[in-house]
Write an enzyme that holds these catalytic residues in place. Sequence first.
Site, PDB file in Angstrom:
ATOM      1  N   GLY A  18      24.573  -0.031   6.752  1.00  0.00           N
ATOM      2  CA  GLY A  18      24.396   0.544   8.093  1.00  0.00           C
ATOM      3  C   GLY A  18      24.088   2.032   7.996  1.00  0.00           C
ATOM      4  O   GLY A  18      24.707   2.748   7.207  1.00  0.00           O
ATOM      5  N   ARG A  35      20.158  -4.470   4.220  1.00  0.00           N
ATOM      6  CA  ARG A  35      21.231  -5.175   3.495  1.00  0.00           C
ATOM      7  C   ARG A  35      20.521  -6.282   2.728  1.00  0.00           C
ATOM      8  O   ARG A  35      19.833  -7.092   3.332  1.00  0.00           O
ATOM      9  CB  ARG A  35      22.264  -5.735   4.479  1.00  0.00           C
ATOM     10  CG  ARG A  35      23.051  -4.620   5.174  1.00  0.00           C
ATOM     11  CD  ARG A  35      24.234  -5.183   5.963  1.00  0.00           C
ATOM     12  NE  ARG A  35      25.113  -4.111   6.396  1.00  0.00           N
ATOM     13  CZ  ARG A  35      25.103  -3.570   7.615  1.00  0.00           C
ATOM     14  NH1 ARG A  35      24.279  -4.024   8.524  1.00  0.00           N
ATOM     15  NH2 ARG A  35      25.932  -2.601   7.929  1.00  0.00           N
ATOM     16  N   ASP A  91      30.793   0.669   1.467  1.00  0.00           N
ATOM     17  CA  ASP A  91      31.448  -0.187   0.485  1.00  0.00           C
ATOM     18  C   ASP A  91      30.478  -1.178  -0.186  1.00  0.00           C
ATOM     19  O   ASP A  91      30.453  -1.299  -1.410  1.00  0.00           O
ATOM     20  CB  ASP A  91      32.572  -0.944   1.211  1.00  0.00           C
ATOM     21  CG  ASP A  91      33.489  -1.626   0.242  1.00  0.00           C
ATOM     22  OD1 ASP A  91      34.127  -0.928  -0.550  1.00  0.00           O
ATOM     23  OD2 ASP A  91      33.548  -2.876   0.265  1.00  0.00           O
ATOM     24  N   THR A 151      29.147   6.288   6.087  1.00  0.00           N
ATOM     25  CA  THR A 151      29.329   5.191   7.051  1.00  0.00           C
ATOM     26  C   THR A 151      30.148   5.720   8.221  1.00  0.00           C
ATOM     27  O   THR A 151      31.090   6.488   8.016  1.00  0.00           O
ATOM     28  CB  THR A 151      30.035   3.963   6.439  1.00  0.00           C
ATOM     29  OG1 THR A 151      30.564   3.157   7.507  1.00  0.00           O
ATOM     30  CG2 THR A 151      31.186   4.310   5.508  1.00  0.00           C
ATOM     31  N   ASP A 166      32.201   4.157   9.743  1.00  0.00           N
ATOM     32  CA  ASP A 166      33.510   3.484   9.764  1.00  0.00           C
ATOM     33  C   ASP A 166      34.618   4.301   9.086  1.00  0.00           C
ATOM     34  O   ASP A 166      35.800   4.052   9.327  1.00  0.00           O
ATOM     35  CB  ASP A 166      33.419   2.122   9.064  1.00  0.00           C
ATOM     36  CG  ASP A 166      32.348   1.221   9.668  1.00  0.00           C
ATOM     37  OD1 ASP A 166      32.012   1.420  10.842  1.00  0.00           O
ATOM     38  OD2 ASP A 166      31.859   0.333   8.959  1.00  0.00           O
ATOM     39  N   ASP A 204      35.744   4.001   6.196  1.00  0.00           N
ATOM     40  CA  ASP A 204      36.662   3.022   5.604  1.00  0.00           C
ATOM     41  C   ASP A 204      36.538   2.927   4.077  1.00  0.00           C
ATOM     42  O   ASP A 204      36.813   1.874   3.507  1.00  0.00           O
ATOM     43  CB  ASP A 204      36.425   1.637   6.240  1.00  0.00           C
ATOM     44  CG  ASP A 204      34.987   1.139   6.010  1.00  0.00           C
ATOM     45  OD1 ASP A 204      34.142   1.934   5.565  1.00  0.00           O
ATOM     46  OD2 ASP A 204      34.726  -0.044   6.267  1.00  0.00           O
ATOM     47  N   ARG A 207      39.211   2.039  38.593  1.00  0.00           N
ATOM     48  CA  ARG A 207      39.033   0.817  37.813  1.00  0.00           C
ATOM     49  C   ARG A 207      39.663   0.917  36.423  1.00  0.00           C
ATOM     50  O   ARG A 207      40.045   1.998  35.982  1.00  0.00           O
ATOM     51  CB  ARG A 207      37.536   0.565  37.618  1.00  0.00           C
ATOM     52  CG  ARG A 207      36.885  -0.100  38.781  1.00  0.00           C
ATOM     53  CD  ARG A 207      35.394  -0.215  38.554  1.00  0.00           C
ATOM     54  NE  ARG A 207      34.785  -0.996  39.604  1.00  0.00           N
ATOM     55  CZ  ARG A 207      33.511  -0.933  39.937  1.00  0.00           C
ATOM     56  NH1 ARG A 207      32.707  -0.109  39.315  1.00  0.00           N
ATOM     57  NH2 ARG A 207      33.036  -1.690  40.908  1.00  0.00           N
ATOM     58  N   ARG A 209      33.867  -1.886  11.900  1.00  0.00           N
ATOM     59  CA  ARG A 209      33.990  -3.103  11.076  1.00  0.00           C
ATOM     60  C   ARG A 209      35.442  -3.591  11.068  1.00  0.00           C
ATOM     61  O   ARG A 209      35.961  -3.866  12.139  1.00  0.00           O
ATOM     62  CB  ARG A 209      33.476  -2.843   9.650  1.00  0.00           C
ATOM     63  CG  ARG A 209      33.030  -4.101   8.946  1.00  0.00           C
ATOM     64  CD  ARG A 209      32.477  -3.797   7.575  1.00  0.00           C
ATOM     65  NE  ARG A 209      31.165  -3.202   7.642  1.00  0.00           N
ATOM     66  CZ  ARG A 209      30.033  -3.895   7.715  1.00  0.00           C
ATOM     67  NH1 ARG A 209      30.063  -5.207   7.713  1.00  0.00           N
ATOM     68  NH2 ARG A 209      28.865  -3.292   7.763  1.00  0.00           N
TER      69      ARG A 209
HETATM   70  O1  F6P Z   1      29.285  -0.299   8.770  1.00  0.00           O
HETATM   71  C1  F6P Z   1      28.700   0.310   9.856  1.00  0.00           C
HETATM   72  C2  F6P Z   1      28.618  -0.639  11.022  1.00  0.00           C
HETATM   73  O2  F6P Z   1      28.027   0.054  12.103  1.00  0.00           O
HETATM   74  C3  F6P Z   1      29.926  -1.281  11.452  1.00  0.00           C
HETATM   75  O3  F6P Z   1      30.718  -0.421  12.247  1.00  0.00           O
HETATM   76  C4  F6P Z   1      29.442  -2.495  12.185  1.00  0.00           C
HETATM   77  O4  F6P Z   1      30.409  -3.524  12.147  1.00  0.00           O
HETATM   78  C5  F6P Z   1      28.214  -2.886  11.409  1.00  0.00           C
HETATM   79  O5  F6P Z   1      27.780  -1.733  10.707  1.00  0.00           O
HETATM   80  C6  F6P Z   1      27.087  -3.396  12.252  1.00  0.00           C
HETATM   81  O6  F6P Z   1      26.053  -3.805  11.418  1.00  0.00           O
HETATM   82  P1  F6P Z   1      24.582  -4.150  11.871  1.00  0.00           P
HETATM   83  O7  F6P Z   1      23.810  -2.875  11.963  1.00  0.00           O
HETATM   84  O8  F6P Z   1      24.066  -5.036  10.798  1.00  0.00           O
HETATM   85  O9  F6P Z   1      24.667  -4.806  13.212  1.00  0.00           O
END
Ligand code: F6P
Length: 335
Positions: free
Chosen positions: A15, A76, A107, A129, A131, A133, A166, A175
């Site tokens: 990503g 990917r 990762d 990333t 994330d 993570d 609301r 992720r």
């Molecule tokens: O790892 C980065 C991320 O944006 C995550 O937060 C998310 O789950 C995933 O990639 C989404 O991937 P894609 O771009 O393949 O929809």
Amino acid sequence: MEKKIRRIGVLTSGGDAPGMNAAVRAVVRTALAYGIECIGIRRGWAGLISGDFVNLSGSSVGHILSRGGTILYTARSDEFMTEKGRLKAVQTCRMLGLDGIVAIGGDGTFRGALELSRLGVPVVGVPATIDNDIGCTNYTIGFDTACNTAIECIDRLRDTMQSHERCSVVEVMGRNAGFLALYVGIAVGATAVLVPEHELDFQKDVVEDIQESRLAGNTHFMIVVAEGVGSAIDIGKRIKEALGIEPRVTVLGHIQRGGSPNARDRETATRMGYYAVKAFAEGNLNTIIGTQEGSIVAIPIEEALQMKKSLQMERYKIMEAMQIGGSVRIPQVND
Ligand code: F6P
């Protein structure tokens, strides 16, 4: 004697994240400063398999520091998950005369890099990333910008939620990790934040938080849900069933991945890109660059991939302590 590094490839994979371009620029310019040539591999590991490359000069990476996305494209690759695919990638490295690869990503990117290093191609990883993570580093490129993007969106949502009295349920990325959700939740003063690291007790973590907030005089509520917890739409339905109110659900999605990187991401990406090439130049091969206590370090890749980083649960308690009317346990110093 160590082989002199003359030419390296740089790629972005997985990503995308704001700041990837800044990292590419830093890799190219640092390489040139060390007298190393740099080739851009397009579309991540898939491009290394197919030989999809572009020559990069110091000026070709001009004016990309402030741009989101990645000029090298990203992908990917399922093929790279196979031995056959990786052997093709090794062939490309030989054909292009590459002495190593700087892999910018998360990762999955680093797991691919480890496999490539086992086939004799030296690698250095740069963590990028939204994330945040990656276990071996406190910080990953893109996280801060993504947090700020999510905050800006949620601030806007809050305006309209407040006017209409609301409840808003907002799903943020991350992720399987809750770093993005928790930072954002704290920064927007959410009524509740749901993260995968904390087992969800719907009654206590959502229903009672809304009720307590309402008792304290609030008429609008903001629930931030990390995608790793599950669908915000389902959370919205459960809120309706439990409380009879009709939440509005917003999935922020890929909006969080775009945009110009902020100062932290530009600066961190530049430093990490610089240290990635320095690692090559100094023979510190097969490492991942990371930040630890403010310093940049290069950690051997196998060790780096074993490292775990947990969400600081004290942060979660701090978020709870900010909830108006909530009866929370105040965090103790050693918690
Ligand atoms: O790892 C980065 C991320 O944006 C995550 O937060 C998310 O789950 C995933 O990639 C989404 O991937 P894609 O771009 O393949 O929809």
